[in-house]
Structure formats: structure tokens, C-alpha cells
Design an enzyme around this catalytic site. Structure first.
Site, short mmCIF file in Angstrom:
data_model
loop_
_atom_site.label_atom_id
_atom_site.label_comp_id
_atom_site.label_asym_id
_atom_site.label_seq_id
_atom_site.Cartn_x
_atom_site.Cartn_y
_atom_site.Cartn_z
CB THR A 124 -0.91 0.02 1.25
OG1 THR A 124 -1.42 1.34 1.46
CG2 THR A 124 -0.15 -0.39 2.51
CD GLU A 126 -2.18 5.25 4.56
OE1 GLU A 126 -1.83 5.36 5.73
OE2 GLU A 126 -2.67 6.19 3.90
CE1 TYR A 148 -4.34 -1.71 5.61
CE2 TYR A 148 -3.05 0.19 4.93
CZ TYR A 148 -3.77 -0.94 4.62
OH TYR A 148 -3.91 -1.32 3.29
CE LYS A 152 -2.33 -4.44 3.60
NZ LYS A 152 -2.58 -5.39 2.51
O1 F7E Z 1 -9.16 7.93 3.60
C1 F7E Z 1 -9.48 11.39 4.79
C2 F7E Z 1 -8.62 10.43 5.58
O2 F7E Z 1 -10.32 5.95 4.53
C3 F7E Z 1 -8.63 8.78 2.61
C4 F7E Z 1 -7.40 1.88 2.00
O3 F7E Z 1 -7.73 1.15 0.85
O4 F7E Z 1 -6.10 3.44 0.71
C5 F7E Z 1 -7.16 3.35 1.66
O5 F7E Z 1 -6.80 4.01 2.86
C6 F7E Z 1 -8.33 10.14 3.20
C7 F7E Z 1 -7.56 10.09 4.54
O6 F7E Z 1 -8.62 5.68 2.68
C8 F7E Z 1 -12.87 11.18 6.06
O7 F7E Z 1 -8.12 11.04 6.77
C9 F7E Z 1 -11.44 12.73 5.54
O8 F7E Z 1 -6.58 11.06 4.52
O9 F7E Z 1 -10.78 6.62 2.15
P1 F7E Z 1 -9.82 6.50 3.26
P2 F7E Z 1 -7.10 5.52 3.18
O10 F7E Z 1 -6.98 5.67 4.64
O11 F7E Z 1 -6.27 6.41 2.32
C10 F7E Z 1 -4.85 2.92 1.15
C11 F7E Z 1 -3.86 3.05 0.02
C12 F7E Z 1 -4.96 1.55 1.75
O12 F7E Z 1 -4.06 0.74 1.64
C13 F7E Z 1 -6.14 1.30 2.63
O13 F7E Z 1 -6.35 -0.09 2.84
O14 F7E Z 1 -9.55 10.78 3.51
N1 F7E Z 1 -10.84 11.55 5.31
N2 F7E Z 1 -12.69 12.55 6.00
C14 F7E Z 1 -11.69 10.55 5.62
N3 F7E Z 1 -11.57 9.22 5.55
C15 F7E Z 1 -12.63 8.47 5.91
N4 F7E Z 1 -12.55 7.11 5.82
N5 F7E Z 1 -13.81 9.04 6.35
C16 F7E Z 1 -13.97 10.40 6.45
O15 F7E Z 1 -15.03 10.89 6.83
#
Ligand code: F7E
Length: 342
Positions: A124, A126, A148, A152
Site C-alpha cells: 500500500t 500508506e 495498518y 503492511k
Molecule cells: O481515507 C481522509 C482520511 O479511509 C482517505 C485503503 O484502501 O487506501 C485506503 O486508505 C483520506 C484520509 O482511505 C474522512 O483522513 C477525511 O486522509 O478513504 P480513506 P485511506 O486511509 O487512504 C490505502 C492506500 C490503503 O491501503 C487502505 O487499505 O480521507 N478523510 N474525511 C476521511 N476518511 C474516511 N474514511 N472518512 C472520512 O469521513
């Protein structure tokens, strides 16, 4: 007929890859949590009942060995994971058990039972954490910022290690965010797309989100699975970044999603007090809450997938606005179908 085993087969990537491999004539075996979890994805893709379901839990070494002995797969794709970054701060140990040690259990079983099988690990973006603002490539240093990502990172290096130590054909794709209508609503893109459609139909008042300034490199998941498959077809095992090379803020995603749902937004206020107001009605439709912030945030991710372009001939086609629009359209059509079913 080639045999593929997919763990996490009812997740977003597992579902798209299942459809892709079935289309290529593979026999596809899928392992996922039991019950109905995620079956809706296979249904939406029209492949329900076409993936042979098997019992395989990354916490159970014997169970993994049994499954591999039974199937003897040619290719193994590992998507099984606790994939929610925010949740990993609340469940760091379980996240490590599945995302890190789970991969060692799987690799050990492959080494013993079917060492000629080709193994794909979903790494990822991340892993990079906050290492500068430039586009990341395969040589950029890792600096994980969540349980996480730390788990990973272990999985990434253990995969590389089994390749080097035992000569397994084992590869990692460093996947930047890839989205689609099949995303779970825990992730910000689907949460926003679903909310924009519901708000536009008067079925929801507002959506509450976290960090509006976070930037992500968002591609279309349906295309990423082909890159994953291509990685396993190369004569030599290697690791690749899959990304679009573009990055956008969560705020931009919201604007694009609401625009696709016919709502023009104006932003008012700053920080936790920032609000998205529908220009036509004057109603607040977006709010910010600390509840959706993470204890440590990766502010900006942008990938450089030149290696995949040059060596795999893989290139993402769907641009940001198109991706957002197709996600919102899918939400409208789900709402329409529900209406018909009622
Ligand atoms: O957050 C911000 C949050 O939860 C994206 C997974 O597939 O991609 C994914 O992880 C961004 C972050 O995805 C909300 O803080 C703002 O900066 O959609 P997300 P993620 O954490 O990037 C990576 C590459 C993986 O490997 C993971 O498995 O959006 N954000 N407001 C928010 N995020 C969420 N979930 N909800 C909110 O309300």
C-alpha cells in the site's frame, strides 16, 4: 485451465479481479469471511456463484495448508486484510495478526505445499507515510504512520524476503488509493458519493467528514486489477507501484461528487468549523468533525507508476472527475433500483 486463489475475494479488489480472471478462463477460488459479507459485490458484477468458495483464514496455519493442498493454485492473490487505516489505531494487535503475520503464514504454507505457485501481495501507498511532497516511486523510503501501515510494511518485506531467501515467485504491488462503486462506505470516496446522491434526492441532510485537506492519488479499482495480474505474468518477480500520478484533496472530491449530483457547493469557515453549503438552497450539506480524524495522518500521497507503464504496459485510463462521476452515477442507479424493488 489455470487456477487462481484469491483471499479477500469479496472485497472491492477481490471482486474485480475474480471477474477479470474468470474472463480470462481461470478457475477462481475465493476465500473470505463467511455469511453474506460482500456477496453483493459479486452480484453487482454478475459473477455470483462463479467463484468457488473455500475456507481459509489467515489466522489458521493448518487451514491455509489444507486449502493449498486441495487447490494447488497456479496464482495466489492476497487481499485479505484489516484494510481500514483508522480502525487500525483501535485494533493494532488484530491488524498486525492479519496484515503482517497472516502473510507469513500464507508464505510458509506456499513454501511447503506449492512453492511453484506465483504469489501477489497487496502492499500500500500508506507504507510511504509523509516522506516529502514529491511523487513516490519504488525507491522512495518507507515511513509508515499507522498500525495498518506498519503491519503492511512487515508484509511487504516478508514477501520480498521469501523471494530472496527461498526463490518463491512473490511480488508486491504498492497500491495507491483505488476506488469504485464497490468500495465500502468506511472509505471516504464511497461515503461522499453515496451521500451526494442521497442528499440530492432529499434522503439525507448532510455528510460529516474529517480532514478536508488530505490529498490522495485516486484511481479506478477496475483497472488496477489488470496491473496486478500483469505483474504475475512477467518472467521475473518484481515489485511495482500502481498509481495515477495525480493527487486531489478530499475537499476536491466532495466538490466533484456534489457537482455530479447537481449540487454546487460553496465553502464557509475554517478548520473544524468549515462547512459546505449548497449554493442554491443555502443549506449546510457538509460538516467537519474530529471524530473522523486519525491520531496520525498521511497528508499527501502521489505515486509514480512509470515502472509499471514501461515494464508491464499498464496505464490507468480513468481520470479523477470521471471516477467521481461514475461512483455518483452508481449510487443514483442503486437508489432507483431500490425504489423499483419496493
Ligand atoms: O481515507 C481522509 C482520511 O479511509 C482517505 C485503503 O484502501 O487506501 C485506503 O486508505 C483520506 C484520509 O482511505 C474522512 O483522513 C477525511 O486522509 O478513504 P480513506 P485511506 O486511509 O487512504 C490505502 C492506500 C490503503 O491501503 C487502505 O487499505 O480521507 N478523510 N474525511 C476521511 N476518511 C474516511 N474514511 N472518512 C472520512 O469521513
Amino acid at each position: 485451465m489455470k487456477k487462481a486463489l484469491i483471499t479477500g475475494s469479496r472485497g472491492q479488489d477481490g471482486s474485480y479481479l475474480s471477474r477479470f480472471l474468470l474472463g480470462k478462463g481461470y478457475k477462481v477460488y475465493g476465500a473470505d469471511r463467511g455469511g453474506d459479507t460482500g456477496i453483493w459485490r459479486l452480484r453487482e458484477l454478475g459473477i455470483e456463484g462463479k467463484v468457488k468458495e473455500i475456507s481459509l483464514d489467515l489466522l489458521e496455519p493448518t487451514n491455509i495448508m489444507d486449502a493449498l493442498e486441495k487447490i494447488r493454485p497456479d496464482e495466489i492473490y492476497n487481499f485479505a486484510a484489516q484494510s481500514i487505516v483508522k480502525l487500525s489505531f483501535d485494533q493494532p494487535v488484530l491488524t498486525g495478526e492479519i496484515n503482517a503475520l497472516g502473510v507469513t503464514r500464507l508464505l510458509e504454507a506456499i513454501r511447503k505445499v506449492c512453492p511453484r505457485a506465483r504469489f501477489f501481495q497487496a502492499s500500500t501507498a500508506e507504507l510511504f507515510g509523509s516522506t516529502g511532497s514529491a511523487q513516490r516511486n519504488e525507491t522512495t523510503a518507507f515511513h509508515p504512520k499507522s498500525p495498518y501501515a506498519v503491519a503492511k510494511l512487515y508484509a511487504h518485506w516478508i514477501t520480498v524476503n521469501y523471494r530472496q531467501a527461498y526463490g518463491l515467485y512473490a511480488v508486491c504491488a504498492i497500491l495507491f488509493n483505488h476506488e469504485s462503486p464497490l468500495r465500502g462506505e468506511e472509505f471516504v470516496t464511497r461515503k461522499i458519493a453515496a451521500a451526494a446522491a442521497r442528499i440530492s434526492r432529499g434522503l439525507q441532510q448532510k455528510v460529516v467528514v474529517g480532514n478536508l485537506d488530505a490529498c490522495r492519488d485516486w484511481g479506478y479499482a477496475g483497472e488496477y486489477v489488470e496491473g496486478m495480474w500483469r505483474m504475475l505474468q512477467k518472467p521475473k518477480a518484481d515489485d511495482y507501484i500502481l498509481a495515477t500520478g495525480k493527487t486531489h484533496t478530499v475537499r476536491e472530491f466532495i466538490e466533484a461528487a456534489f457537482a455530479a449530483a447537481g449540487i454546487k457547493l460553496a465553502w464557509r469557515g475554517k478548520g473544524l468549523g468549515e462547512k459546505g453549503v449548497a449554493s442554491a438552497s443555502g443549506k449546510t450539506v457538509v460538516e467537519v468533525s474530529k471524530d473522523f480524524y486519525r491520531p496520525a495522518e498521511v497528508e499527501r500521497l502521489q505515486g509514480n507508476s512509470s515502472k509499471a507503464v514501461n515494464k508491464l504496459g499498464w496505464k490507468p485510463k480513468t481520470k479523477f472527475k470521471k471516477l467521481v462521476a461514475l461512483m455518483v452515477e452508481a449510487e443514483f442507479s442503486r437508489l432507483d433500483k431500490k425504489k423499483v424493488n419496493l
